[in-house]
Design a protein around this motif. Structure first.
Motif, PDB file in Angstrom:
ATOM      1  N   PHE A   1      37.187  37.079  47.905  1.00  0.00           N
ATOM      2  CA  PHE A   1      38.002  36.680  46.754  1.00  0.00           C
ATOM      3  C   PHE A   1      37.142  36.085  45.641  1.00  0.00           C
ATOM      4  CE2 PHE A   1      40.997  36.973  50.228  1.00  0.00           C
ATOM      5  CZ  PHE A   1      41.997  37.740  49.650  1.00  0.00           C
ATOM      6  N   LYS A   2      35.826  36.286  45.745  1.00  0.00           N
ATOM      7  CA  LYS A   2      34.958  35.883  44.626  1.00  0.00           C
ATOM      8  C   LYS A   2      35.359  36.698  43.406  1.00  0.00           C
ATOM      9  CE  LYS A   2      31.098  37.059  46.469  1.00  0.00           C
ATOM     10  NZ  LYS A   2      29.750  37.396  46.857  1.00  0.00           N
ATOM     11  N   ALA A   3      35.110  36.137  42.243  1.00  0.00           N
ATOM     12  CA  ALA A   3      35.529  36.818  41.014  1.00  0.00           C
ATOM     13  C   ALA A   3      35.020  38.263  40.968  1.00  0.00           C
ATOM     14  CB  ALA A   3      35.048  36.041  39.797  1.00  0.00           C
ATOM     15  N   GLU A   4      33.729  38.473  41.307  1.00  0.00           N
ATOM     16  CA  GLU A   4      33.192  39.837  41.168  1.00  0.00           C
ATOM     17  C   GLU A   4      33.795  40.789  42.209  1.00  0.00           C
ATOM     18  OE1 GLU A   4      31.429  37.081  41.750  1.00  0.00           O
ATOM     19  OE2 GLU A   4      29.621  37.433  42.942  1.00  0.00           O
ATOM     20  N   ASP A   5      34.172  40.227  43.373  1.00  0.00           N
ATOM     21  CA  ASP A   5      34.800  41.082  44.382  1.00  0.00           C
ATOM     22  C   ASP A   5      36.231  41.433  43.992  1.00  0.00           C
ATOM     23  OD1 ASP A   5      32.523  41.175  45.821  1.00  0.00           O
ATOM     24  OD2 ASP A   5      33.276  40.155  47.608  1.00  0.00           O
ATOM     25  N   ARG A   6      36.889  40.516  43.302  1.00  0.00           N
ATOM     26  CA  ARG A   6      38.236  40.837  42.799  1.00  0.00           C
ATOM     27  C   ARG A   6      38.139  41.976  41.784  1.00  0.00           C
ATOM     28  NH1 ARG A   6      42.509  36.670  43.657  1.00  0.00           N
ATOM     29  NH2 ARG A   6      41.482  34.899  44.619  1.00  0.00           N
ATOM     30  N   VAL A   7      37.130  41.911  40.949  1.00  0.00           N
ATOM     31  CA  VAL A   7      36.944  42.976  39.954  1.00  0.00           C
ATOM     32  C   VAL A   7      36.791  44.324  40.665  1.00  0.00           C
ATOM     33  CG1 VAL A   7      35.371  43.853  38.164  1.00  0.00           C
ATOM     34  CG2 VAL A   7      35.944  41.414  38.230  1.00  0.00           C
TER      35      VAL A   7
ATOM     36  N   CYS B   1      52.841  56.066  41.933  1.00  0.00           N
ATOM     37  CA  CYS B   1      52.044  55.112  42.703  1.00  0.00           C
ATOM     38  C   CYS B   1      52.379  53.697  42.233  1.00  0.00           C
ATOM     39  CB  CYS B   1      50.560  55.413  42.504  1.00  0.00           C
ATOM     40  SG  CYS B   1      49.521  54.288  43.428  1.00  0.00           S
ATOM     41  N   ILE B   2      52.779  52.861  43.181  1.00  0.00           N
ATOM     42  CA  ILE B   2      53.118  51.470  42.842  1.00  0.00           C
ATOM     43  C   ILE B   2      52.002  50.582  43.386  1.00  0.00           C
ATOM     44  CG2 ILE B   2      54.864  49.656  43.054  1.00  0.00           C
ATOM     45  CD1 ILE B   2      56.867  51.945  43.834  1.00  0.00           C
ATOM     46  N   ALA B   3      51.218  50.041  42.482  1.00  0.00           N
ATOM     47  CA  ALA B   3      50.116  49.154  42.896  1.00  0.00           C
ATOM     48  C   ALA B   3      50.590  47.720  42.700  1.00  0.00           C
ATOM     49  CB  ALA B   3      48.882  49.423  42.054  1.00  0.00           C
ATOM     50  N   CYS B   4      50.437  46.894  43.726  1.00  0.00           N
ATOM     51  CA  CYS B   4      50.832  45.487  43.561  1.00  0.00           C
ATOM     52  C   CYS B   4      49.698  44.603  44.063  1.00  0.00           C
ATOM     53  CB  CYS B   4      52.153  45.200  44.267  1.00  0.00           C
ATOM     54  SG  CYS B   4      52.254  45.666  45.988  1.00  0.00           S
ATOM     55  N   LEU B   5      49.048  43.993  43.124  1.00  0.00           N
ATOM     56  CA  LEU B   5      47.950  43.089  43.467  1.00  0.00           C
ATOM     57  C   LEU B   5      47.840  42.022  42.378  1.00  0.00           C
ATOM     58  CD1 LEU B   5      44.557  44.932  42.859  1.00  0.00           C
ATOM     59  CD2 LEU B   5      46.735  46.000  42.430  1.00  0.00           C
ATOM     60  N   ILE B   6      47.255  40.890  42.743  1.00  0.00           N
ATOM     61  CA  ILE B   6      47.224  39.765  41.804  1.00  0.00           C
ATOM     62  C   ILE B   6      46.615  40.219  40.477  1.00  0.00           C
ATOM     63  CG2 ILE B   6      46.399  37.417  41.397  1.00  0.00           C
ATOM     64  CD1 ILE B   6      46.370  36.973  44.425  1.00  0.00           C
ATOM     65  N   SER B   7      45.498  40.899  40.559  1.00  0.00           N
ATOM     66  CA  SER B   7      44.788  41.452  39.378  1.00  0.00           C
ATOM     67  C   SER B   7      44.878  40.518  38.170  1.00  0.00           C
ATOM     68  CB  SER B   7      45.306  42.850  39.031  1.00  0.00           C
ATOM     69  OG  SER B   7      46.707  42.926  39.022  1.00  0.00           O
ATOM     70  N   PRO B   8      44.225  39.374  38.278  1.00  0.00           N
ATOM     71  CA  PRO B   8      44.412  38.332  37.259  1.00  0.00           C
ATOM     72  C   PRO B   8      43.798  38.634  35.892  1.00  0.00           C
ATOM     73  CG  PRO B   8      42.736  37.665  38.844  1.00  0.00           C
ATOM     74  CD  PRO B   8      43.335  38.937  39.366  1.00  0.00           C
ATOM     75  N   TYR B   9      42.788  39.489  35.868  1.00  0.00           N
ATOM     76  CA  TYR B   9      42.074  39.665  34.599  1.00  0.00           C
ATOM     77  C   TYR B   9      42.610  40.848  33.801  1.00  0.00           C
ATOM     78  CZ  TYR B   9      38.899  37.153  37.729  1.00  0.00           C
ATOM     79  OH  TYR B   9      38.375  36.303  38.647  1.00  0.00           O
ATOM     80  N   ARG B  10      42.958  40.583  32.566  1.00  0.00           N
ATOM     81  CA  ARG B  10      43.487  41.652  31.704  1.00  0.00           C
ATOM     82  C   ARG B  10      42.461  42.770  31.538  1.00  0.00           C
ATOM     83  NH1 ARG B  10      45.387  39.521  26.378  1.00  0.00           N
ATOM     84  NH2 ARG B  10      47.343  39.217  27.449  1.00  0.00           N
TER      85      ARG B  10
END
Ligand SMILES: Nc1ncnc2c1ncn2[C@@H]1O[C@H](COP(=O)(O)OS(=O)(=O)O)[C@@H](OP(=O)(O)O)[C@H]1O
Ligand SMILES: Nc1ncnc2c1ncn2[C@@H]1O[C@H](COP(=O)(O)OP(=O)(O)O)[C@@H](O)[C@H]1O
Length: 241
Positions: free
Chosen positions: A151-157, A177-186
């Motif tokens: 869950f490090k920032a670069e791994d989230r990317v 396709c329905i993708a559901c993930l936190i995906s915090p960065y615009r």
């Protein structure tokens, strides 16, 4: 007020109205797809990638997958032996077969905001209407495709990038396709959007306040975060982009 879709848990299952795959006349679909059209088969020749300096952008290559802009290059760094194989059956053929438009519905929001619940409700509702869907849930993908990521920032990317790529393939297959993930960065979500033709990426933000998510805390993650056992900042830093 939380912006989520209300669904009735006790609804009965109506008959699927559009034709099932078994009902589609195979000969018609083969004719439609042009399997026996020799001139179209010629397009199966591999196309050699160009040198890095002479290539189109990644976006163009992605668009090629979706049939938007047939591009013959690869942007793989310094590779000259990566070939792009065109297929005589394209996205339009698959969409015609399935009687639907392939696209990505991207659900973003805090942990506990209801992303997975909404994804399942939407998938069920569309399935009942005879539409083929597939859910890419961040949690589930971290069991397989993204099991190597933290869950490090670069791994989230990277997590978001990979799910974006897979979602693009599903959309190209004609699937909703329905993708559901936190995906915090615009920025990351925009990168996923840019992989698809205009209008084929529909972003849904679960506008649920942190306090509500934290009160739900179905996985006890916020509690762990408050205790400093997981990275709180990385769970809630999205005052959501
Ligand atoms: N910091 C931290 N530590 C431990 N676990 C965490 C952390 N952040 C998120 N999660 C849990 O991982 C689930 C999937 O996260 P995502 O892949 O959707 O996150 S991201 O898009 O990469 O930001 C995510 O699923 P949801 O709760 O369904 O959102 C969480 O359960
Ligand atoms: N609209 C809603 N109202 C109240 N509770 C909800 C709603 N949507 C989801 N929940 C509940 O909130 C919790 C988190 O939902 P979930 O879909 O797992 O969120 P996420 O995937 O964003 O982490 C679950 O216990 C779920 O039952």
């Amino acid at each position: 007020m939380e912006k989520v879709v209300a669904v009735s848990a006790g609804a009965t299952r109506p008959a699927i109205c559009s034709p099932s795959l078994a009902e589609v006349d195979f000969r018609t679909s083969v004719k439609m797809s042009g399997f026996f059209n020799v001139s179209r088969l010629r397009s199966l020749q591999p196309i050699k990638a160009l040198e890095e300096s002479a290539t189109a952008s990644v976006v163009q290559e992605s668009a090629a997958i979706s049939g938007n802009n047939l591009c013959q290059n690869s942007t793989v760094a310094k590779s000259t032996n990566i070939l792009w194989h065109k297929n005589s059956v394209d996205k339009r053929d698959r969409q015609q077969l399935l009687q639907q438009k392939g696209c990505v519905i991207w659900i973003t929001g805090l942990s506990g905001s209801g992303k997975s619940t909404l994804a399942c409700a939407l998938s069920q509702a569309l399935h009942w209407r005879g539409k083929l869907t597939y859910i890419l849930d961040g949690d589930n993908c971290r069991h397989g495709l993204n099991r190597d990521l933290s869950f490090k920032a670069e791994d989230r990317v990277e997590n978001i990038r990979r799910i974006g790529e897979v979602a693009k393939l599903f959309a190209d297959a004609g699937v909703i396709c329905i993708a559901c993930l936190i995906s915090p960065y615009r920025k990351d979500r925009d990168a996923c959007r840019s992989m698809l033709p205009e209008g084929d990426f529909i972003e849904v933000f679960m506008d649920v306040p942190l306090q509500v998510c934290e009160a739900r805390d179905p996985k006890g993650l916020y509690k762990l975060a408050r205790e400093g056992k997981v990275l709180l900042g990385l769970m809630i830093h999205m005052n959501h982009h």
